[in-house]
Design an enzyme around this catalytic site. Sequence first.
Site, PDB file in Angstrom:
ATOM      1  N   HIS A  59     -31.981   5.865 -20.051  1.00  0.00           N
ATOM      2  CA  HIS A  59     -32.934   4.883 -19.546  1.00  0.00           C
ATOM      3  C   HIS A  59     -34.128   4.860 -20.496  1.00  0.00           C
ATOM      4  O   HIS A  59     -34.183   5.638 -21.459  1.00  0.00           O
ATOM      5  CB  HIS A  59     -33.363   5.196 -18.105  1.00  0.00           C
ATOM      6  CG  HIS A  59     -34.090   6.478 -17.931  1.00  0.00           C
ATOM      7  ND1 HIS A  59     -33.487   7.713 -18.062  1.00  0.00           N
ATOM      8  CD2 HIS A  59     -35.394   6.745 -17.636  1.00  0.00           C
ATOM      9  CE1 HIS A  59     -34.366   8.672 -17.847  1.00  0.00           C
ATOM     10  NE2 HIS A  59     -35.547   8.108 -17.601  1.00  0.00           N
ATOM     11  N   HIS A  61     -37.528   5.286 -19.969  1.00  0.00           N
ATOM     12  CA  HIS A  61     -38.790   5.986 -19.761  1.00  0.00           C
ATOM     13  C   HIS A  61     -39.152   6.740 -21.045  1.00  0.00           C
ATOM     14  O   HIS A  61     -38.274   7.227 -21.767  1.00  0.00           O
ATOM     15  CB  HIS A  61     -38.695   6.936 -18.576  1.00  0.00           C
ATOM     16  CG  HIS A  61     -38.751   6.226 -17.260  1.00  0.00           C
ATOM     17  ND1 HIS A  61     -38.364   6.814 -16.077  1.00  0.00           N
ATOM     18  CD2 HIS A  61     -39.156   4.958 -16.938  1.00  0.00           C
ATOM     19  CE1 HIS A  61     -38.530   5.946 -15.077  1.00  0.00           C
ATOM     20  NE2 HIS A  61     -39.000   4.816 -15.581  1.00  0.00           N
ATOM     21  N   ASP A  63     -40.246   9.609 -22.000  1.00  0.00           N
ATOM     22  CA  ASP A  63     -39.782  10.953 -22.344  1.00  0.00           C
ATOM     23  C   ASP A  63     -38.321  10.986 -22.769  1.00  0.00           C
ATOM     24  O   ASP A  63     -37.810  12.047 -23.143  1.00  0.00           O
ATOM     25  CB  ASP A  63     -40.029  11.924 -21.178  1.00  0.00           C
ATOM     26  CG  ASP A  63     -39.430  11.456 -19.867  1.00  0.00           C
ATOM     27  OD1 ASP A  63     -39.485  10.249 -19.582  1.00  0.00           O
ATOM     28  OD2 ASP A  63     -38.911  12.308 -19.117  1.00  0.00           O
ATOM     29  N   HIS A  64     -37.662   9.836 -22.748  1.00  0.00           N
ATOM     30  CA  HIS A  64     -36.262   9.761 -23.186  1.00  0.00           C
ATOM     31  C   HIS A  64     -36.072   8.908 -24.436  1.00  0.00           C
ATOM     32  O   HIS A  64     -34.985   8.933 -25.023  1.00  0.00           O
ATOM     33  CB  HIS A  64     -35.391   9.220 -22.053  1.00  0.00           C
ATOM     34  CG  HIS A  64     -35.307  10.143 -20.875  1.00  0.00           C
ATOM     35  ND1 HIS A  64     -34.200  10.917 -20.600  1.00  0.00           N
ATOM     36  CD2 HIS A  64     -36.218  10.430 -19.914  1.00  0.00           C
ATOM     37  CE1 HIS A  64     -34.433  11.650 -19.512  1.00  0.00           C
ATOM     38  NE2 HIS A  64     -35.651  11.361 -19.081  1.00  0.00           N
ATOM     39  N   HIS A 137     -32.187   6.173 -10.461  1.00  0.00           N
ATOM     40  CA  HIS A 137     -33.527   6.520 -10.902  1.00  0.00           C
ATOM     41  C   HIS A 137     -34.445   5.355 -10.522  1.00  0.00           C
ATOM     42  O   HIS A 137     -34.077   4.487  -9.733  1.00  0.00           O
ATOM     43  CB  HIS A 137     -33.517   6.814 -12.405  1.00  0.00           C
ATOM     44  CG  HIS A 137     -34.734   7.542 -12.897  1.00  0.00           C
ATOM     45  ND1 HIS A 137     -35.359   8.533 -12.175  1.00  0.00           N
ATOM     46  CD2 HIS A 137     -35.440   7.420 -14.043  1.00  0.00           C
ATOM     47  CE1 HIS A 137     -36.380   8.981 -12.854  1.00  0.00           C
ATOM     48  NE2 HIS A 137     -36.471   8.314 -13.993  1.00  0.00           N
ATOM     49  N   ASP A 208     -31.850  11.212 -15.807  1.00  0.00           N
ATOM     50  CA  ASP A 208     -32.656  11.357 -14.594  1.00  0.00           C
ATOM     51  C   ASP A 208     -31.970  10.647 -13.430  1.00  0.00           C
ATOM     52  O   ASP A 208     -31.642   9.463 -13.528  1.00  0.00           O
ATOM     53  CB  ASP A 208     -34.037  10.742 -14.795  1.00  0.00           C
ATOM     54  CG  ASP A 208     -34.837  11.453 -15.868  1.00  0.00           C
ATOM     55  OD1 ASP A 208     -34.304  12.401 -16.482  1.00  0.00           O
ATOM     56  OD2 ASP A 208     -35.999  11.065 -16.092  1.00  0.00           O
ATOM     57  N   HIS A 266     -34.238  18.739 -17.528  1.00  0.00           N
ATOM     58  CA  HIS A 266     -35.367  17.899 -17.123  1.00  0.00           C
ATOM     59  C   HIS A 266     -36.262  18.660 -16.144  1.00  0.00           C
ATOM     60  O   HIS A 266     -36.541  18.216 -15.026  1.00  0.00           O
ATOM     61  CB  HIS A 266     -34.877  16.574 -16.512  1.00  0.00           C
ATOM     62  CG  HIS A 266     -35.899  15.485 -16.621  1.00  0.00           C
ATOM     63  ND1 HIS A 266     -36.844  15.254 -15.663  1.00  0.00           N
ATOM     64  CD2 HIS A 266     -36.132  14.564 -17.586  1.00  0.00           C
ATOM     65  CE1 HIS A 266     -37.609  14.244 -16.017  1.00  0.00           C
ATOM     66  NE2 HIS A 266     -37.206  13.807 -17.194  1.00  0.00           N
TER      67      HIS A 266
END
Length: 309
Positions: A59, A61, A63-64, A137, A208, A266
């Site tokens: 995805h 976001h 942090d990814h 998510h 996530d 995570h």
Amino acid sequence: MEITFLGTSGAVPTTQRNPSAILLRRKGERFLFDVGEGTQRQMMRFSTGFGISTICLTHLHGDHVLGLPGLLQTLDFNERATPLDIYTPAGTSGDIEDFLDASGTTPDFRVQIHDAPPGNPVIEHEEYTIRTFETDHRTRSVGYALIEDERKGRFDRERAEELGVPVGPKFQQLHEGSSVELEDGTVVHPEQVVGEPRPGRRVVYTGDTQPTEAVISASTDADLLIHDAMFTHDRSDRAQQTGHATAQQAATVASRAGAKRLALTHISSRYASNVTPLENEAIETFGDDAFLPDDGDTITIPYPKTDIE
């Protein structure tokens, strides 16, 4: 097959854990799942090499994906010429293109970005498939499962020679599934000298997600399930609010799926000084084959034990 955990933290990195990134090596191929900030430095730090075959994003976001521009620039500075395919949840390929454009990332090698709807193969190789599956998510998201095909059964050379099969091409014909005729007219069939097909391996990475039936289905009999485990169970309400799972929930998913091993990832920065409660919680539900890797840990995924004689 090997897995290197390049980044195991949640959204906020710590001094010990980088944002999400998982590297899977299979024979000569390297697959990178998620590219958290600083992933290229983690690859240098843990000596994984930069020969990435494919990038799979769960995805968008930060942090990814925030490490993606830097990684592509590093590959370009290293004079990469091989094209690179990037898979991202359906409807987000344009967002990745805009993100790379905004960062001034225009490498000389070809970068092809593909939408990856849940429940579809993104790579179909003669020996394995990488499929997406639906996750839950707070945004468009998918998980990925690398599923190897069955392999040929073991060839019983001793039995073949007992039946009079000469050493040479007829061995291979039998192993490939074709019957052979000997000089005296005797016909030897593959099932006389070849064992049952041997299972391949399955590795599942959720990204996530809250625990879902789709994740359980995708993880059935997985040799390794890498599952979001951001919180301990006393913070299950917070996990649900943010679209994550607790360590106990991840362990329950792994148990229901019949997974052989469970890696927790995570991890929230609130556990920066002590991750033991998360690991203990998963072990209590799943058993000793649950573990919480550190950044840089590399594990080998062996073939199923039915392969051992």
